[in-house]
Design an enzyme around this catalytic site. Structure first.
Site, short mmCIF file in Angstrom:
data_model
loop_
_atom_site.label_atom_id
_atom_site.label_comp_id
_atom_site.label_asym_id
_atom_site.label_seq_id
_atom_site.Cartn_x
_atom_site.Cartn_y
_atom_site.Cartn_z
N TYR A 135 124.37 30.34 54.43
CA TYR A 135 124.85 29.90 55.74
C TYR A 135 125.45 28.49 55.68
O TYR A 135 126.35 28.16 56.45
CB TYR A 135 123.69 29.87 56.74
CG TYR A 135 123.52 31.13 57.56
CD1 TYR A 135 123.37 32.36 56.93
CD2 TYR A 135 123.50 31.08 58.94
CE1 TYR A 135 123.20 33.51 57.67
CE2 TYR A 135 123.33 32.22 59.69
CZ TYR A 135 123.18 33.44 59.06
OH TYR A 135 123.00 34.56 59.81
N LYS A 185 116.17 39.11 46.28
CA LYS A 185 117.04 40.05 45.56
C LYS A 185 117.13 39.56 44.12
O LYS A 185 118.21 39.30 43.59
CB LYS A 185 118.40 40.12 46.26
CG LYS A 185 119.36 41.16 45.72
CD LYS A 185 118.97 42.60 46.04
CE LYS A 185 119.92 43.58 45.39
NZ LYS A 185 119.44 44.98 45.50
N ASP A 217 116.59 45.24 49.81
CA ASP A 217 117.01 46.60 50.20
C ASP A 217 115.81 47.49 50.44
O ASP A 217 115.75 48.25 51.40
CB ASP A 217 117.97 47.20 49.14
CG ASP A 217 117.48 47.07 47.71
OD1 ASP A 217 116.48 46.36 47.47
OD2 ASP A 217 118.10 47.70 46.83
N ASP A 241 118.05 36.93 58.77
CA ASP A 241 118.90 37.27 59.92
C ASP A 241 118.93 38.78 60.10
O ASP A 241 118.73 39.31 61.20
CB ASP A 241 120.32 36.73 59.67
CG ASP A 241 121.28 37.08 60.79
OD1 ASP A 241 120.89 36.97 61.96
OD2 ASP A 241 122.42 37.48 60.49
N ASP A 245 116.55 41.34 62.94
CA ASP A 245 117.15 42.26 63.93
C ASP A 245 116.57 43.66 63.75
O ASP A 245 116.26 44.35 64.72
CB ASP A 245 118.68 42.33 63.75
CG ASP A 245 119.41 41.38 64.69
OD1 ASP A 245 118.82 40.34 65.04
OD2 ASP A 245 120.57 41.67 65.04
C1 IPM Z 1 120.55 34.64 64.95
C2 IPM Z 1 122.02 34.82 65.16
C3 IPM Z 1 122.76 33.64 64.55
C4 IPM Z 1 122.46 33.63 63.07
C5 IPM Z 1 124.25 33.60 64.82
C6 IPM Z 1 124.57 33.69 66.29
C7 IPM Z 1 124.90 32.38 64.21
O1 IPM Z 1 122.45 36.04 64.64
O2 IPM Z 1 119.98 33.67 65.45
O3 IPM Z 1 119.95 35.50 64.30
O4 IPM Z 1 123.12 34.34 62.30
O5 IPM Z 1 121.53 32.93 62.66
MG MG Z 2 120.91 37.26 63.94
#
Ligand code: IPM
Ligand code: MG
Length: 350
Positions: A135, A185, A217, A241, A245
């Site tokens: 990042y 990884k 993975d 990240d 999710d």
């Molecule tokens: C998160 C989001 C952010 C990230 C984006 C919006 C920059 O997806 O907080 O997970 O990738 O960290």
């Molecule tokens: Mg995110």
């Protein structure tokens, strides 16, 4: 308590309004000040993280954020995109430890896309490193090389960056089920071989916590196959990240999940794990519970006020038990409510 409030974009202002009401109802000594971050800041100042916001954020003990981003700004130059504001505040404040709990509320078991017996009782904490990795790595860019466009980024970690996030994970595991799964990884990427080595070394400081390692993975697969095997998962910025999710959806709705991003002194930025949901912005239908639960995390981590944190969390459980649901978690037989009504119900339950 000095709290900097950043409503942001999309549904941000609506969900923040409810979270602020919850904070006020707690009747604690605090000062709240609002500022701009994200697309709204770009519109007002040309900068997603303006100097005025930086001043407030630096001076605050905690920051409460709604969400940033939306299609309106997606084709802006990178420096004028809302996401740049979010990355900027994380980096400037040194918020390296991102805690993303994924908890299944029993009332919402049917909202998960997995079978109820696979997710029942799910309680995972994802600890994501937030200020390093690909990042922020340099060099990066898109340029012409040999007559064609060439895109590149750099993944890197120092051992001290790895060690400090591993310690956060181990310390958290000590308050839970004493299991840490470190995700990397290492079969392909040297940077994450170092991650694994440092994780193993750090693990020796915590003989009472069980450490395992998993390739990313496989971790993605195990999360949907048998998510209850996990207690604390710790990983780098990019893998975290993605996996956070995924983990959030196991619980049915990302609209329920709070997050904390902490520095070494428990100063923190608290935000829902979901985004700005531009499709439902301004309609009063967004789920404010993730933001309200982020307030609970703020009370717990930055202000060390476990009693107040529990009060907020118990109120959320109560409104779920009462059958109140926003659209994202609605099922037949429940009472569908909007953002404000949900906030009202939480306040009443408190
Ligand atoms: C998160 C989001 C952010 C990230 C984006 C919006 C920059 O997806 O907080 O997970 O990738 O960290
Ligand atoms: Mg995110």
């Amino acid at each position: 308590m000095k709290i900097c409030v950043l409503p942001g974009d999309g549904i941000g202002p609506e969900i923040i309004a409810e979270a602020v009401r919850v904070l006020q109802a707690l009747d604690l000594k605090m000062e709240m000040e609002e500022a701009l971050l994200g697309g709204c800041a770009v519109d007002a100042t040309g900068d997603p993280y303006p100097v005025a916001t930086q001043k407030l954020a630096l001076a605050a003990d905690a920051i409460l954020l709604g969400a940033v981003g939306g299609p309106k700004w997606d084709s802006n130059p990178r420096e004028q995109r809302p996401e740049r504001g979010l990355l900027g505040i994380r980096k400037q404040l040194g918020l390296f430890a991102n805690l993303r709990p994924a908890i299944l509320y029993p009332e919402l078991a049917n909202a998960s896309s997995l079978k109820p017996e696979v997710v029942a009782g799910l309680d995972i904490l994802i600890v994501r490193e937030l200020t390093g990795d690909i990042y922020f790595g340099q060099p990066r860019g898109i340029e012409m090389r040999n007559g064609e466009r060439f895109g590149f980024n750099t993944m890197h970690y120092t051992e001290s960056e790895i060690r400090r996030i591993l310690r956060v994970a181990f310390d958290a595991a000590r308050k839970r089920n004493r299991k840490v799964c470190s995700v990397d990884k290492m079969n392909v990427l040297e940077c994450t071989q170092l991650w694994r080595d440092v994780a193993t070394e750090t693990g020796r400081e915590y003989p009472d916590v069980e450490l395992s390692h998993m390739l990313v993975d496989n971790a993605a697969m195990q999360l949907v196959k048998n998510p209850r095997q996990f207690d604390v998962m710790v990983t780098g910025n990019m893998f975290g990240d993605i996996l956070s999710d995924e983990a959030s959806m196991l619980t049915g709705s990302i609209g329920m999940l709070p997050s904390a991003s902490l520095d070494a002194n428990n100063k923190g930025l608290y935000e829902p794990s979901h985004g700005s949901a531009p499709d439902i912005a301004g309609k009063g239908v967004a789920n404010p519970l993730a933001t309200i639960l982020s307030v609970a995390m703020m009370l717990r981590y930055t202000f060390a006020n476990e009693v107040a944190a529990r009060r907020v969390e118990d109120a959320v459980k109560k409104v779920l038990a009462q059958g109140l649901r926003t659209g994202d978690i609605y099922e037949a037989g429940m009472k569908k409510v909007g953002t404000r009504e949900m906030g009202d119900a939480v306040l009443a339950a408190m």
